[in-house]
Design an enzyme around this catalytic site. Sequence first.
Site, PDB file in Angstrom:
ATOM      1  N   LEU A  66       1.042  -4.857  -1.201  1.00  0.00           N
ATOM      2  CA  LEU A  66       0.499  -4.973   0.605  1.00  0.00           C
ATOM      3  C   LEU A  66      -0.926  -3.911   0.936  1.00  0.00           C
ATOM      4  CD1 LEU A  66       3.831  -2.915   1.724  1.00  0.00           C
ATOM      5  CD2 LEU A  66       2.899  -4.860   2.774  1.00  0.00           C
ATOM      6  N   GLN A 110      -3.814  -1.189  -2.043  1.00  0.00           N
ATOM      7  CA  GLN A 110      -4.453   0.063  -3.157  1.00  0.00           C
ATOM      8  C   GLN A 110      -5.432   0.711  -2.944  1.00  0.00           C
ATOM      9  OE1 GLN A 110      -6.081  -3.916  -6.040  1.00  0.00           O
ATOM     10  NE2 GLN A 110      -4.018  -3.241  -7.364  1.00  0.00           N
ATOM     11  N   GLY A 122      -6.367   5.353  -4.669  1.00  0.00           N
ATOM     12  CA  GLY A 122      -7.223   5.565  -5.964  1.00  0.00           C
ATOM     13  C   GLY A 122      -5.194   6.071  -6.696  1.00  0.00           C
ATOM     14  N   GLY A 156      -2.665   4.217  -6.720  1.00  0.00           N
ATOM     15  CA  GLY A 156      -1.738   3.489  -7.151  1.00  0.00           C
ATOM     16  C   GLY A 156      -1.870   2.939  -6.347  1.00  0.00           C
ATOM     17  N   THR A 157      -0.504   1.233  -6.147  1.00  0.00           N
ATOM     18  CA  THR A 157      -0.928   0.171  -5.122  1.00  0.00           C
ATOM     19  C   THR A 157       0.739  -0.039  -5.076  1.00  0.00           C
ATOM     20  OG1 THR A 157      -2.480  -0.695  -7.691  1.00  0.00           O
ATOM     21  CG2 THR A 157      -0.427  -2.247  -5.701  1.00  0.00           C
ATOM     22  N   ASP A 162      -6.441  14.673   2.622  1.00  0.00           N
ATOM     23  CA  ASP A 162      -6.265  13.357   2.446  1.00  0.00           C
ATOM     24  C   ASP A 162      -6.397  12.508   3.910  1.00  0.00           C
ATOM     25  OD1 ASP A 162      -8.352  11.515   1.107  1.00  0.00           O
ATOM     26  OD2 ASP A 162      -7.197  10.392   0.277  1.00  0.00           O
TER      27      ASP A 162
END
Length: 719
Positions: free
Chosen positions: A395, A397, A399, A401-402, A514
Amino acid sequence: MAVRFVSSFTFLLLLTIRLAFSASIAKSKCPDLCGNVSIPYSFGIGADCFLNPWFEVSCNETSSPPIISLTSINMEVLDFRLDRYEYVRVKSPIISKNCSDRETSRGVNITGSPFFFSGSMNKFIAAGCNNKAFMTGTEPTIVGCESACIDNRLFGPNNTCNGETCCETVIPSRLRVFNARFESKESQSEGCKLAFLVEEKWFDVNITDKSSALQNMDYVPALLDWGIPDEALGLPKKRGREYYCTGYYSMHLEPYYLNSSRCYCQYGYEGNAYLLNGCQDIDECQDDPQKRCGDATCVNIPGHYQCERRKTWVIILGISLGFGVLCLAIGGWWLYKYLKKRRNIKLREKFFKRNGGLLLQQQVSSSEGSIDKTKIFTSKELDKATDNFNKNRVLGQGGQGTVYKGMLVDGRIVAVKKSIVVDAEKVEEFINEVVILSQINHRNVVKLLGCCLETAVPLLVYEFIPNGTLFQYLHDQSEEFPLSWETRLRIAKEIAEALSYLHSAASIPIYHRDIKSSNILLDEKYRAKVSDFGTSRSISIDQTHLTTHVHGTFGYLDPEYFQSSQFTEKSDVYSFGVVLVELLTSEKPISFERAEEGRSLATHSILSMEENQLFDIVDARVTKQTKDGEVVMVATLAYRCLSLSGRKRPTMKEAAMELERILSLQKDSNVQHDQEEIDCVKIDVTYPWDGASTSTGSVCDSGNAFSRESEPLISSKTK
């Protein structure tokens, strides 16, 4: 009796081993299954897995059961057969006329391909009262049949096709075009009429109640035959010890006529003759050796067997040795399984510790019950849910993870986050995210369903948010769904409410650290969901800031935090201000297409407002959908959020209340607040490029004013 038992046991073991290690029917390193259907070469799934493009097969595993198609002729496949009667069973459409709830006339045209309908294994069926049905595309040959009418039934007594309301006939050889037309006898009533091309054996055996079954079916199975052009065979010669190829027919593949062949395994061999070394020797001695050789010993030879007479003691010795080897093999196999199981248990324990399991337990115990119970998933569950983390399930990617899309056994669609690397810092962030998300219960914050710690990299399982990120809808020009002004306002309010909850309403105040448009997900109703808490931190009630290494995304990062490394709730407010400007302008937070001093969207927007050019940067779609006063009010809020002085920024609760007020004004048809009705906008900010000083002044445009003063956020008057 003991000798016979040992012999039978040995035979069954060898047969099992032979089946387990039989040669694949597909090309090496290529898929040989789609669902439960075997895909034999010369057909294949994926690049370099088929003989030539005519034999490419697609497998859509998102359907249940998976949909198999011959790509070159766009026909759906039911199964393949590879023996001395090779065929492909495909879906053949039922042509209908005057049938309730259905009226189909779609035929099949595979002209120019190496495929054709088998003339010996298919037949043409027509059903219905007084039905004359003819195949089209067979001219000048006329192919069809005529049925009578008995009690307005589609089929006659005992569901037969004997001309009484149903008829059948043979089809031409190498038929590539199929459709049907109907004619009714004069002065006869029109009823439901069907015509179709069907596999003869299947029709006679499987359809017992033809009238009810066929009226509810869209297709029936039919068999395709084919020939392979000689130059495409790829075999060194047409005959070998294990296989042989024979000429089939001369086929017309535009613009040439080509000789074609079919290949088979020789007697005594089995497998796929189209593969090099694809035909393997059959051990005939495994199939009732006493029947083949009686008291003699059956000895297998390539392609055949021979009977040899030997002494009884030699046979007993051989059986004993075989039994001993069998016992050793079984014992070794069980020992291997036991050691493998213990190894996997130890490995899972190692991963649990390495992935922060002990840290998570410590966090849970120190939180005194503030963390909700989180489901612990097994690696097997998540492997199955994500199809072994297939690349097609990715879905997104980032910083941290995926993220993969998955489906649990209970049918729930989820998003599984897999960390990129495993080190102390990443594990701490992962456990931190588990702890923080377990404490959050808000409609505009993505929900954590559970985690998995027994894999090589830690995993998080979230609720699935289907409509992507806010960043995509604002900046991806290929998106077909434009965000309306009302939707943008609502999304801004929902983000503000979620952050206000994190800052003040959660059990422990939480700083996200973030906030950006790519971390704002949109659900099926385009409601905002704040996500990605990998760098978030919770703080004690009496703390006012958090001192850490600088985390965040360039373009959203609070300059005050960047300089001091002290993160406060007002740092999240600054990032939210950038998102507000994105919603107003649809511009990216960092762009090298803008002038150097305005590459940062925050700086660019403040400069534009200070220079009385607010509406030069606002998205044209926004200005068309709303009144200027609403834009000014949102810009005012963004302007305050972007102040370099954190103490001069509003809290997220104040920002949420202001956005709620703007939304209520928009919905109130009796309130007028267009550009001429706004007297002056009053703002208190510090210049982003000069953090050491605060200036005062005002910028008014056509009755609107920006001034560097304190409250209120915006003042207006009504004519």
